[in-house]
Design an enzyme around this catalytic site. Sequence first.
Site, PDB file in Angstrom:
ATOM      1  N   GLU A  40      33.347  28.017  14.329  1.00  0.00           N
ATOM      2  CA  GLU A  40      32.101  27.252  14.226  1.00  0.00           C
ATOM      3  C   GLU A  40      31.792  26.954  12.760  1.00  0.00           C
ATOM      4  OE1 GLU A  40      27.574  27.728  16.035  1.00  0.00           O
ATOM      5  OE2 GLU A  40      28.677  29.533  15.472  1.00  0.00           O
ATOM      6  N   LYS A 110      27.231  21.894  21.520  1.00  0.00           N
ATOM      7  CA  LYS A 110      26.740  23.217  21.909  1.00  0.00           C
ATOM      8  C   LYS A 110      25.470  23.104  22.747  1.00  0.00           C
ATOM      9  CE  LYS A 110      25.482  27.604  19.630  1.00  0.00           C
ATOM     10  NZ  LYS A 110      25.251  28.208  18.285  1.00  0.00           N
ATOM     11  N   CYS A 151      30.031  29.708  20.238  1.00  0.00           N
ATOM     12  CA  CYS A 151      29.280  30.872  19.777  1.00  0.00           C
ATOM     13  C   CYS A 151      28.241  31.390  20.775  1.00  0.00           C
ATOM     14  CB  CYS A 151      28.651  30.575  18.419  1.00  0.00           C
ATOM     15  SG  CYS A 151      28.190  32.064  17.477  1.00  0.00           S
TER      16      CYS A 151
END
Length: 264
Positions: A40, A110, A151
Amino acid sequence: MRVAVCQLNAREDRTHNLAVARDLLDRAATAGATLAVLPEYVDYLGPGAGMPEPEPVDGEFATFFASAARDLGMWVHAGSFHEAGPDADHTFNTSLIFNPAGELVEIYRKIHLYDVEIPGRVSYQESRSVAPGDRTVIADIDGVPTGLSICYDLRFPELYRRLAIDGAKVLVVPAAFMMHTGRDHWEVLLRARAIENQCYVVAAGQIGDHDPHRTCYGRSMIIDPWGTVLAQAPDTVGITVADLDLARLDQLRTDLPSLANRRL
């Protein structure tokens, strides 16, 4: 399929971060990787005031990694970057996937944003500057259906179950997992996502200190559908490689058909 997770320490010097990322991709290609996964915010993880201008998905960031994929003849998952968002105050946290011809074949934004307040330890509100994505994504990487995430998504098992039901056999997790949560939760969550969805999990993390006052856990790893850690990075910048045996995955799903047996 041979995969490589690339672990690095991105800081405020974007040019240096990208040079390190390219070196890791070179090493992954030399190791025979079909796919290399970066973490990331691979190009910048530093003070907000110095953050690069958000870019479209065909900007300089994409051009850089498209060129790397083409030059190396390898699939490249370019971690994530700040994509220009829906308004002036918000970006997207976005992953780009490039095939060996350097073509952009998939985009994932995301979905779950890191809004966390742990008194005396961390105060972080990702949603103040990042807008959430609104779709799940499975990329066809060298013929292997690969579910995408980033993440904090890791804490939401419903995302990975949907990816598995929709056909994913590999789950990818680029991350900048913080030290204080990573040491207790990172491996446990990754192995759980592998076991419950009977998928390989490929997780590439940031490592070390990043301004301001942020330390990332690292320990990038590759996990098989039984939950066995096939490879784990040491606590340094570098690559870690493992082979994914898709025939073994299919056999495990036959022997223990938990996905087929689900009732909900």
